[in-house]
Structures are given as C-alpha cells and as structure tokens.
Design a protein around this motif. Structure first.
Motif, PDB file in Angstrom:
ATOM      1  N   ILE A 137      57.369  38.673  37.431  1.00 10.57           N
ATOM      2  CA  ILE A 137      57.582  37.257  36.310  1.00 10.57           C
ATOM      3  C   ILE A 137      56.701  37.047  35.653  1.00 10.57           C
ATOM      4  N   ASP A 138      55.297  36.580  35.733  1.00  3.30           N
ATOM      5  CA  ASP A 138      54.080  36.482  35.493  1.00  3.30           C
ATOM      6  C   ASP A 138      53.336  37.218  34.515  1.00  3.30           C
ATOM      7  N   SER A 139      53.857  38.174  34.787  1.00  2.00           N
ATOM      8  CA  SER A 139      52.686  39.573  33.872  1.00  2.00           C
ATOM      9  C   SER A 139      54.259  39.586  32.164  1.00  2.00           C
ATOM     10  N   THR A 140      55.428  39.443  32.579  1.00  2.00           N
ATOM     11  CA  THR A 140      56.398  38.927  31.260  1.00  2.00           C
ATOM     12  C   THR A 140      56.305  38.114  30.346  1.00  2.00           C
ATOM     13  N   ARG A 141      55.295  37.539  30.735  1.00  2.00           N
ATOM     14  CA  ARG A 141      55.092  35.704  29.890  1.00  2.00           C
ATOM     15  C   ARG A 141      55.045  36.129  28.190  1.00  2.00           C
ATOM     16  N   HIS A 142      54.024  36.768  28.287  1.00  2.00           N
ATOM     17  CA  HIS A 142      53.626  37.462  26.243  1.00  2.00           C
ATOM     18  C   HIS A 142      54.989  38.016  26.075  1.00  2.00           C
ATOM     19  N   LEU A 143      56.328  38.750  26.429  1.00  2.00           N
ATOM     20  CA  LEU A 143      57.603  39.096  26.365  1.00  2.00           C
ATOM     21  C   LEU A 143      58.713  38.288  25.540  1.00  2.00           C
ATOM     22  N   PHE A 144      57.607  36.914  26.743  1.00  7.13           N
ATOM     23  CA  PHE A 144      58.981  36.036  26.034  1.00  7.13           C
ATOM     24  C   PHE A 144      58.452  34.959  24.512  1.00  7.13           C
ATOM     25  N   LEU A 155      67.584  37.638  38.178  1.00  4.78           N
ATOM     26  CA  LEU A 155      66.370  38.197  38.965  1.00  4.78           C
ATOM     27  C   LEU A 155      65.969  36.892  40.205  1.00  4.78           C
ATOM     28  N   LEU A 156      66.284  35.338  39.521  1.00 10.85           N
ATOM     29  CA  LEU A 156      65.716  34.264  39.609  1.00 10.85           C
ATOM     30  C   LEU A 156      66.839  34.151  40.968  1.00 10.85           C
ATOM     31  N   ASP A 157      68.196  34.466  40.225  1.00 13.05           N
ATOM     32  CA  ASP A 157      68.791  34.015  41.592  1.00 13.05           C
ATOM     33  C   ASP A 157      68.494  35.068  42.828  1.00 13.05           C
ATOM     34  N   THR A 158      67.802  36.164  42.285  1.00 16.52           N
ATOM     35  CA  THR A 158      68.453  36.973  44.112  1.00 16.52           C
ATOM     36  C   THR A 158      66.466  36.289  44.572  1.00 16.52           C
ATOM     37  N   ILE A 159      66.157  36.035  44.225  1.00 12.05           N
ATOM     38  CA  ILE A 159      64.627  35.668  44.710  1.00 12.05           C
ATOM     39  C   ILE A 159      65.507  34.630  44.825  1.00 12.05           C
ATOM     40  N   GLU A 160      65.973  33.220  44.760  1.00 13.25           N
ATOM     41  CA  GLU A 160      66.348  32.014  45.195  1.00 13.25           C
ATOM     42  C   GLU A 160      67.434  32.383  47.029  1.00 13.25           C
ATOM     43  N   GLU A 161      67.352  33.681  47.181  1.00 13.09           N
ATOM     44  CA  GLU A 161      68.111  34.096  47.614  1.00 13.09           C
ATOM     45  C   GLU A 161      67.308  34.975  48.617  1.00 13.09           C
ATOM     46  N   GLY A 162      66.738  34.704  48.630  1.00  9.97           N
ATOM     47  CA  GLY A 162      65.244  35.408  49.382  1.00  9.97           C
ATOM     48  C   GLY A 162      64.569  34.035  50.269  1.00  9.97           C
ATOM     49  N   PHE A 163      64.596  32.929  49.236  1.00 14.49           N
ATOM     50  CA  PHE A 163      64.306  32.329  49.438  1.00 14.49           C
ATOM     51  C   PHE A 163      64.710  31.092  51.071  1.00 14.49           C
ATOM     52  N   THR A 212      67.959  36.969  15.879  1.00 15.30           N
ATOM     53  CA  THR A 212      68.435  38.321  16.993  1.00 15.30           C
ATOM     54  C   THR A 212      67.691  38.999  17.200  1.00 15.30           C
ATOM     55  N   ILE A 213      68.323  39.253  18.695  1.00 19.05           N
ATOM     56  CA  ILE A 213      67.770  40.003  19.642  1.00 19.05           C
ATOM     57  C   ILE A 213      68.477  41.281  20.210  1.00 19.05           C
ATOM     58  N   SER A 214      67.572  42.649  19.901  1.00 21.95           N
ATOM     59  CA  SER A 214      68.554  43.778  20.169  1.00 21.95           C
ATOM     60  C   SER A 214      68.598  43.909  21.969  1.00 21.95           C
ATOM     61  N   SER A 215      69.826  44.843  21.883  1.00 24.74           N
ATOM     62  CA  SER A 215      70.028  45.489  23.459  1.00 24.74           C
ATOM     63  C   SER A 215      68.986  45.599  24.373  1.00 24.74           C
ATOM     64  N   GLU A 216      68.314  46.034  23.754  1.00 24.46           N
ATOM     65  CA  GLU A 216      67.356  46.038  25.065  1.00 24.46           C
ATOM     66  C   GLU A 216      67.035  44.631  25.342  1.00 24.46           C
ATOM     67  N   GLN A 217      66.644  43.823  24.722  1.00 32.63           N
ATOM     68  CA  GLN A 217      65.843  43.146  24.300  1.00 32.63           C
ATOM     69  C   GLN A 217      67.434  41.576  25.833  1.00 32.63           C
ATOM     70  N   LEU A 218      68.381  41.793  25.717  1.00 27.19           N
ATOM     71  CA  LEU A 218      68.948  41.013  26.229  1.00 27.19           C
ATOM     72  C   LEU A 218      69.188  41.677  27.634  1.00 27.19           C
ATOM     73  N   ASP A 219      69.268  43.392  27.907  1.00 29.24           N
ATOM     74  CA  ASP A 219      69.171  43.628  28.609  1.00 29.24           C
ATOM     75  C   ASP A 219      68.280  42.882  30.052  1.00 29.24           C
ATOM     76  N   PHE A 220      66.795  42.974  28.488  1.00 28.56           N
ATOM     77  CA  PHE A 220      66.106  42.535  29.983  1.00 28.56           C
ATOM     78  C   PHE A 220      66.039  40.925  30.173  1.00 28.56           C
ATOM     79  N   LEU A 221      66.650  40.388  29.199  1.00 31.81           N
ATOM     80  CA  LEU A 221      66.885  38.797  30.252  1.00 31.81           C
ATOM     81  C   LEU A 221      67.867  38.605  30.752  1.00 31.81           C
ATOM     82  N   ARG A 222      68.715  39.408  30.612  1.00 33.87           N
ATOM     83  CA  ARG A 222      69.889  39.628  31.792  1.00 33.87           C
ATOM     84  C   ARG A 222      69.204  40.089  33.281  1.00 33.87           C
ATOM     85  N   ARG A 223      68.406  41.071  33.026  1.00 40.33           N
ATOM     86  CA  ARG A 223      67.737  41.132  34.461  1.00 40.33           C
ATOM     87  C   ARG A 223      66.859  39.791  35.248  1.00 40.33           C
TER      88      ARG A 223
END
Length: 125
Positions: free
Chosen positions: A55-62, A18-26, A3-14
C-alpha cells in the motif's frame, strides 16, 4: 470531478476492499491472543505487514490520480509511525499484544475509515 479510467477505477476498488481484508486479518490476530486454536497469527501478521508495504508503494499512484486537494498522503503517513514501532516491538514479545490491541489496530481502523470515506464515492455505485 475529474475523469478516471476503468483501470484506475479497478485499482481503487481493489485498494478499498484490501483495506477491509487487512482489518479481517487484524481481527484474527486479536482473537488469537485469547484463543490458542488461532495458530496462524505470525503468518497473518506477516501478510498484513507485506500488504501495508505494498500500500505504501502506491502513494505515487494516488498523487498522480487525484487532484492535490484529494491527497491521501497525510492519511497514509498516519500509519507509518505505527508500522515502524511494530518493527521494533516485534523483538519484544511481551509488548506485542498490548501494542497491537491499544495502538496499532485502533490507528489502522481510523486510517482505513478515513481512506474509505474518501474513496467510497468512486468504488461503490
């Protein structure tokens, strides 16, 4: 499945989008090599580098969010080497374009696709 919380789900969605946005930047950066009117290349590259560091700083969250068999640390480690090379190559402008086109961007896309494949079932309903 766990089970994941709504906050965690929001984090995962963002994170997922964000990965797509970075690809647009590339994509912008790649276009800038051929079109002089793309004058914000340096700023977009800085934005990508900052995003990658965040993103690298979020490793511990994952690691705390998912079971051990879902680890994304390996996927995140894939890009670390490329980002370190970018730091070095950024001081050698003649090598920057081929590095981005032939190494950094393809590695990023592979990395992004692996992560999004793992995350897709959680963020797209």
């Amino acid at each position: 499945m766990w089970t994941i919380s709504s906050e965690q789900l929001d984090f995962l969605r963002r994170f997922y989008y964000l990965l797509d946005t970075i690809e647009e930047g590339f994509s912008y950066i790649l276009s800038s090599f051929d079109h002089i009117q793309y004058v914000e290349r340096d700023q977009v590259m800085i934005d990508i580098i900052v995003a990658m560091k965040e993103i690298d700083s979020t490793r511990h969250l994952f690691d705390s969010l998912f079971p051990k068999d879902f680890s994304i640390t390996e996927e995140m480690g894939m890009l670390d080497e490329m980002m370190e090379k970018l730091d070095f190559i950024s001081f050698q402008p003649v090598h920057l374009e081929p590095f981005i086109k032939q190494e950094l961007y393809p590695t990023y896309v592979k990395w992004k696709d692996l992560l999004q494949k793992k995350l897709k079932k959680y963020v797209t309903h």
